[in-house]
Design an enzyme around this catalytic site. Structure first.
Site: not given
Ligand code: EPU
Length: 428
Positions: A22-23, A116, A121, A304, A396
């Site tokens: 998915k991701n 979610c 975030r 996750d 999802r």
């Molecule tokens: N963060 C910041 N600033 C940013 C971006 C992130 O402070 O600009 C913080 C976030 O708040 C968090 C950490 O950095 O504490 C890591 O966030 P990341 O950006 O890595 O998360 P994401 O890219 O928004 C993806 C996955 C999530 C998964 C996270 C962590 C996708 C679409 N989503 O989210 O997947 O939990 O990486 O591995 O790829 C799920 O599949 O259930 C899911 C939520």
């Protein structure tokens, strides 16, 4: 609106096949818009997030067609149209349209992404990267406006290791003039998958999978074919399910190396796991031992799988402490597990799980995707019937979850919710 019902207590046996990640999928689809001709992606999962992104590609003039397990994206008539709200709100990953459209059209208007609710975030690191590449970024009435006359390479240090920011900056940078260096980049397998697609399209990217990614911008990107990687989180969810309620379960279409931290923890608990080339053979032994788990960026234990793992710990002897260092507020499953007789205390952001307890069927609500997975596993372990609402979150990310579990010997089914249940659900 539907709910999932689970009659617990059945031992699971047999083989379950994992889908494409998915991701990865949610980044590969927006990345495809950057090509000049047809991009074919094989193995995308049949989940609602994929359909939502397909609809968004069509909203900006793309043609999206399915040929069995392969999706074709024809980007030749795409234009830079605003994607202000609506479907964008349905998922977090719609933010990849920012990097992809900025890279291709040098402008984009995208509503703030949904997804979610796991606590704050922010997307400040994405924006820091876009600005370093020469874009002007403003937030106007809930939408992000990105504009650049020209994108140029830059050296960008991420203050937080972020999957989304790493991919989004990579998307914008592959067509920027000159060299971009992303330091403190995330290393998740999904990032490598997106870089592989972009490389097949003609991008020049080095170092992906390490924490320094080097990109040399190219003027055009062509169409290509790509095979998506298997979903390590879906595989991990079934591995945890097998540890919780399995006898002998084979998980097929896995890259075992993507799950080393999770398999290590399961082994510490006393679960026997054999690794094939693309399979995991899982046979748990009673009693399971508790372990402590701390989530970390890849290759650490994935956030996750924290919620599903918490459910498993209810079955293990003694006390296990689960700490999520990525999303400290990812704890909404705990109250629901308590309704099912779990003994879990939350202290200083950690979940302290004491076991073993016998879970009891109850009416519970999935507040997010992985909370939903944790409740499904709890329902399989529990005495009696468990009813789960909020299952649109589960759909999802998990393709055909009820069919897959039933093929392993579970008794899981869907029912329409009546009006009173829908009202109660909406008020909760
Ligand atoms: N963060 C910041 N600033 C940013 C971006 C992130 O402070 O600009 C913080 C976030 O708040 C968090 C950490 O950095 O504490 C890591 O966030 P990341 O950006 O890595 O998360 P994401 O890219 O928004 C993806 C996955 C999530 C998964 C996270 C962590 C996708 C679409 N989503 O989210 O997947 O939990 O990486 O591995 O790829 C799920 O599949 O259930 C899911 C939520």
């Amino acid at each position: 609106m539907q709910k999932i019902l689970i009659e617990g207590g059945h031992l699971l046996n047999g083989k379950v096949r994992v889908n494409g990640a998915k991701n990865s999928a949610v980044a590969l689809l927006p990345a495809a818009l950057m090509a000049d001709s047809d991009v074919a992606i094989e193995g995308l999962p049949n989940i609602s997030d994929v359909y939502t992104l397909g609809d968004l590609l069509e909203e900006i003039g793309g043609k999206v067609s399915w040929d069995g397990q392969t999706v074709h994206i024809d980007p030749s008539n795409m234009v830079s149209m605003p994607l202000p709200n609506g479907k964008v709100k349905k998922l977090r990953a719609s933010y990849y349209f920012m990097g992809a459209m900025l890279g291709k059209f040098k402008q984009a208007v995208i509503g703030l992404p949904g997804g979610c609710h796991l606590g704050p975030r922010p997307i400040d690191q994405h924006i820091k990267g876009f600005e370093a590449l020469g874009a002007e970024v403003t937030n106007e009435q809930g939408a992000i406006y990105l504009r650049a006359n020209e994108l140029h390479g830059a050296r960008i240090y991420l203050d937080v290791v972020s999957v989304g920011a790493t991919i989004n900056i990579m998307l914008a940078a592959v067509k920027a003039k000159g060299k971009t260096i992303i330091e403190n980049a995330a290393k998740e397998p999904e990032i490598i998958d997106v870089a592989t697609l972009l490389t097949n399209m003609g991008a020049k990217i080095k170092g992906v999978g390490t924490d320094v990614i080097r990109i040399e911008g190219v003027p055009t990107l062509n169409g290509c074919q790509h095979v998506i990687i298997p979903d390590r989180i879906e595989a991990g969810t079934y591995a945890i399910t097998a540890a919780a309620q399995g006898n002998e379960v084979i998980i097929d279409n896995v890259i075992p190396q993507h799950l080393e931290s999770v398999l290590a923890k399961l082994r510490e608990m006393g679960v026997t796991i054999e690794e094939g080339d693309e399979q995991l053979y899982i046979s748990p032994k009673d009693p399971l031992r508790s372990v402590d788990v701390k989530t970390l960026v890849y290759p650490g234990f994935p956030t996750d799988l924290q919620q599903p793992f918490t459910t498993l710990l209810t079955k293990a002897a003694n006390t296990g402490v689960v700490t999520d260092t990525i999303y400290s507020a990812r704890l909404k499953h705990i109250d629901e597990l308590r309704r099912m007789n779990a003994s879990i205390k939350v202290q200083g952001g950690s979940a302290i799980v004491t076991g073993p307890v016998q879970l009891e069927g109850a009416r519970v609500t999935a507040s997010d995707l992985r909370a939903g997975a944790s409740l499904v596993i709890a329902g399989l372990m529990a005495n009696g019937v468990t009813e789960i609402t909020g299952i649109e979150h589960i759909d999802r990310g998990y393709e055909k979850i009820t069919d897959k579990l039933n093929s392993l010997g579970a008794n899981v089914w869907r029912e329409e919710m009546n009006e009173q249940e829908i009202e109660q659900f909406q008020e909760s």
